[in-house]
Motif scaffolding. Structure first.
Motif, PDB file in Angstrom:
ATOM      1  N   LEU A  56     -31.191 -12.294  -3.694  1.00  0.00           N
ATOM      2  CA  LEU A  56     -32.628 -12.500  -3.890  1.00  0.00           C
ATOM      3  C   LEU A  56     -33.344 -12.669  -2.552  1.00  0.00           C
ATOM      4  O   LEU A  56     -34.423 -12.114  -2.332  1.00  0.00           O
ATOM      5  N   GLU A  57     -32.729 -13.413  -1.652  1.00  0.00           N
ATOM      6  CA  GLU A  57     -33.305 -13.616  -0.317  1.00  0.00           C
ATOM      7  C   GLU A  57     -33.374 -12.289   0.437  1.00  0.00           C
ATOM      8  O   GLU A  57     -34.373 -11.980   1.087  1.00  0.00           O
ATOM      9  N   TYR A  58     -32.313 -11.491   0.361  1.00  0.00           N
ATOM     10  CA  TYR A  58     -32.284 -10.201   1.053  1.00  0.00           C
ATOM     11  C   TYR A  58     -33.367  -9.265   0.501  1.00  0.00           C
ATOM     12  O   TYR A  58     -34.099  -8.630   1.274  1.00  0.00           O
ATOM     13  N   CYS A  59     -33.447  -9.150  -0.815  1.00  0.00           N
ATOM     14  CA  CYS A  59     -34.436  -8.255  -1.422  1.00  0.00           C
ATOM     15  C   CYS A  59     -35.859  -8.661  -1.040  1.00  0.00           C
ATOM     16  O   CYS A  59     -36.675  -7.817  -0.683  1.00  0.00           O
ATOM     17  N   THR A  60     -36.133  -9.947  -1.099  1.00  0.00           N
ATOM     18  CA  THR A  60     -37.448 -10.442  -0.696  1.00  0.00           C
ATOM     19  C   THR A  60     -37.709 -10.139   0.772  1.00  0.00           C
ATOM     20  O   THR A  60     -38.808  -9.723   1.150  1.00  0.00           O
ATOM     21  N   PHE A  61     -36.698 -10.321   1.592  1.00  0.00           N
ATOM     22  CA  PHE A  61     -36.807 -10.072   3.031  1.00  0.00           C
ATOM     23  C   PHE A  61     -37.178  -8.628   3.331  1.00  0.00           C
ATOM     24  O   PHE A  61     -38.138  -8.351   4.058  1.00  0.00           O
ATOM     25  N   VAL A  62     -36.435  -7.667   2.768  1.00  0.00           N
ATOM     26  CA  VAL A  62     -36.716  -6.264   3.092  1.00  0.00           C
ATOM     27  C   VAL A  62     -38.007  -5.774   2.438  1.00  0.00           C
ATOM     28  O   VAL A  62     -38.697  -4.923   2.997  1.00  0.00           O
ATOM     29  N   GLU A  63     -38.331  -6.310   1.265  1.00  0.00           N
ATOM     30  CA  GLU A  63     -39.577  -5.912   0.607  1.00  0.00           C
ATOM     31  C   GLU A  63     -40.803  -6.380   1.390  1.00  0.00           C
ATOM     32  O   GLU A  63     -41.852  -5.758   1.341  1.00  0.00           O
ATOM     33  N   SER A  64     -40.666  -7.479   2.116  1.00  0.00           N
ATOM     34  CA  SER A  64     -41.797  -8.014   2.883  1.00  0.00           C
ATOM     35  C   SER A  64     -41.641  -7.803   4.380  1.00  0.00           C
ATOM     36  O   SER A  64     -42.329  -8.435   5.178  1.00  0.00           O
ATOM     37  N   SER A  65     -40.762  -6.891   4.768  1.00  0.00           N
ATOM     38  CA  SER A  65     -40.466  -6.680   6.192  1.00  0.00           C
ATOM     39  C   SER A  65     -41.685  -6.227   6.993  1.00  0.00           C
ATOM     40  O   SER A  65     -41.751  -6.475   8.191  1.00  0.00           O
ATOM     41  N   GLY A  66     -42.640  -5.593   6.362  1.00  0.00           N
ATOM     42  CA  GLY A  66     -43.830  -5.138   7.065  1.00  0.00           C
ATOM     43  C   GLY A  66     -44.714  -6.271   7.552  1.00  0.00           C
ATOM     44  O   GLY A  66     -45.587  -6.070   8.388  1.00  0.00           O
ATOM     45  N   PHE A 114     -39.219  -9.022  16.416  1.00  0.00           N
ATOM     46  CA  PHE A 114     -38.290 -10.087  16.785  1.00  0.00           C
ATOM     47  C   PHE A 114     -37.867 -10.893  15.560  1.00  0.00           C
ATOM     48  O   PHE A 114     -36.676 -11.153  15.361  1.00  0.00           O
ATOM     49  N   ASP A 115     -38.833 -11.301  14.734  1.00  0.00           N
ATOM     50  CA  ASP A 115     -38.521 -12.102  13.547  1.00  0.00           C
ATOM     51  C   ASP A 115     -37.658 -11.321  12.556  1.00  0.00           C
ATOM     52  O   ASP A 115     -36.743 -11.870  11.936  1.00  0.00           O
ATOM     53  N   PHE A 116     -37.949 -10.021  12.426  1.00  0.00           N
ATOM     54  CA  PHE A 116     -37.158  -9.176  11.526  1.00  0.00           C
ATOM     55  C   PHE A 116     -35.703  -9.113  11.984  1.00  0.00           C
ATOM     56  O   PHE A 116     -34.785  -9.332  11.200  1.00  0.00           O
ATOM     57  N   VAL A 117     -35.499  -8.801  13.243  1.00  0.00           N
ATOM     58  CA  VAL A 117     -34.138  -8.675  13.775  1.00  0.00           C
ATOM     59  C   VAL A 117     -33.424 -10.030  13.731  1.00  0.00           C
ATOM     60  O   VAL A 117     -32.248 -10.105  13.363  1.00  0.00           O
ATOM     61  N   ASP A 118     -34.132 -11.079  14.065  1.00  0.00           N
ATOM     62  CA  ASP A 118     -33.542 -12.417  14.033  1.00  0.00           C
ATOM     63  C   ASP A 118     -33.039 -12.765  12.630  1.00  0.00           C
ATOM     64  O   ASP A 118     -31.901 -13.200  12.458  1.00  0.00           O
ATOM     65  N   LYS A 125     -28.913 -12.739  10.762  1.00  0.00           N
ATOM     66  CA  LYS A 125     -28.382 -13.939  10.098  1.00  0.00           C
ATOM     67  C   LYS A 125     -28.086 -13.667   8.632  1.00  0.00           C
ATOM     68  O   LYS A 125     -27.082 -14.130   8.089  1.00  0.00           O
ATOM     69  N   LEU A 126     -28.953 -12.917   7.982  1.00  0.00           N
ATOM     70  CA  LEU A 126     -28.849 -12.704   6.544  1.00  0.00           C
ATOM     71  C   LEU A 126     -27.776 -11.679   6.171  1.00  0.00           C
ATOM     72  O   LEU A 126     -27.039 -11.876   5.195  1.00  0.00           O
ATOM     73  N   LEU A 127     -27.671 -10.602   6.923  1.00  0.00           N
ATOM     74  CA  LEU A 127     -26.698  -9.560   6.577  1.00  0.00           C
ATOM     75  C   LEU A 127     -25.248 -10.039   6.605  1.00  0.00           C
ATOM     76  O   LEU A 127     -24.497  -9.754   5.664  1.00  0.00           O
ATOM     77  N   PRO A 128     -24.810 -10.763   7.630  1.00  0.00           N
ATOM     78  CA  PRO A 128     -23.431 -11.250   7.586  1.00  0.00           C
ATOM     79  C   PRO A 128     -23.180 -12.185   6.389  1.00  0.00           C
ATOM     80  O   PRO A 128     -22.115 -12.131   5.766  1.00  0.00           O
ATOM     81  N   LEU A 129     -24.167 -12.996   6.057  1.00  0.00           N
ATOM     82  CA  LEU A 129     -24.029 -13.896   4.908  1.00  0.00           C
ATOM     83  C   LEU A 129     -23.932 -13.087   3.616  1.00  0.00           C
ATOM     84  O   LEU A 129     -23.107 -13.392   2.744  1.00  0.00           O
ATOM     85  N   LEU A 130     -24.733 -12.050   3.492  1.00  0.00           N
ATOM     86  CA  LEU A 130     -24.699 -11.192   2.316  1.00  0.00           C
ATOM     87  C   LEU A 130     -23.321 -10.546   2.155  1.00  0.00           C
ATOM     88  O   LEU A 130     -22.738 -10.553   1.069  1.00  0.00           O
ATOM     89  N   TYR A 131     -22.788 -10.021   3.246  1.00  0.00           N
ATOM     90  CA  TYR A 131     -21.472  -9.377   3.177  1.00  0.00           C
ATOM     91  C   TYR A 131     -20.354 -10.395   2.946  1.00  0.00           C
ATOM     92  O   TYR A 131     -19.389 -10.107   2.240  1.00  0.00           O
ATOM     93  N   LEU A 132     -20.485 -11.572   3.507  1.00  0.00           N
ATOM     94  CA  LEU A 132     -19.505 -12.629   3.254  1.00  0.00           C
ATOM     95  C   LEU A 132     -19.490 -12.977   1.772  1.00  0.00           C
ATOM     96  O   LEU A 132     -18.422 -13.038   1.148  1.00  0.00           O
ATOM     97  N   LYS A 133     -20.663 -13.205   1.195  1.00  0.00           N
ATOM     98  CA  LYS A 133     -20.761 -13.564  -0.219  1.00  0.00           C
ATOM     99  C   LYS A 133     -20.286 -12.420  -1.116  1.00  0.00           C
ATOM    100  O   LYS A 133     -19.679 -12.657  -2.155  1.00  0.00           O
ATOM    101  N   ALA A 134     -20.557 -11.182  -0.739  1.00  0.00           N
ATOM    102  CA  ALA A 134     -20.078 -10.031  -1.521  1.00  0.00           C
ATOM    103  C   ALA A 134     -18.554  -9.987  -1.513  1.00  0.00           C
ATOM    104  O   ALA A 134     -17.927  -9.674  -2.523  1.00  0.00           O
TER     105      ALA A 134
END
Length: 152
Positions: free
Chosen positions: A21-31, A36-40, A44-53
């Motif tokens: 849910l956090e990832y989907c919200t993040f990419v949907e509001s990336s604009g 800097f904030d996007f990459v930051d 952080k979020l992508l490794p957590l997503l893959y860990l949880k997967a």
């Protein structure tokens, strides 16, 4: 199936749902983010997503079941375009693992925006199926999403 033995209610599954849910919200509001904030946040979020997967219960997708996916091509393109616009010239990288690379002397270009939109497509479809609340559909969503993360 009792809740305590049901993979749908497993702690790792529920934590995965939260991160999705956090990832989907993040990419949907990336604009709305600075580069800097996007990459930051992405780093952080992508490794957590893959860990949880990777911690999802091991389930086999039902090959006869055809889930109703909700992430449309327009939604995919919208996310991809927003991220591509934000990343600009930083969107492209050389993919040394691409199958065509072994037959070519020329580098194969890949796009971060496309990769992130691919993840969005799988996670968005997962969360829409999971939200339906039907345990059979939720189990299939977990199985398909976990398989996609392992295979792709």
């Amino acid at each position: 199936m009792e809740k305590e033995n049901n993979p749908v209610y497993d702690r790792n599954t529920l934590e995965f749902v939260t991160v999705v849910l956090e990832y989907c919200t993040f990419v949907e509001s990336s604009g709305q983010l600075s580069l800097f904030d996007f990459v930051d946040k992405a780093t952080k979020l992508l490794p957590l997503l893959y860990l949880k997967a990777g911690l999802l219960p091991s389930l086999t997708p039902d090959e006869d079941s055809i889930p109703e996916y909700t992430v449309t091509e327009d939604m995919y393109e919208s996310v991809r375009n927003r991220i591509a616009g934000l990343l600009g010239e930083h969107d492209t990288y050389l993919d040394t693992f691409h199958p065509d690379m072994q037959y070519s002397d020329a580098p194969v270009a890949a796009f971060i925006s496309e990769n992130l939109a691919d993840v969005y497509q799988d996670t968005g479809n997962f969360v829409s199926l999971f939200r339906q609340g039907f345990e059979e559909v939720m189990l299939e969503a977990v199985a398909v999403c976990a398989t996609n993360f392992k295979d792709y």
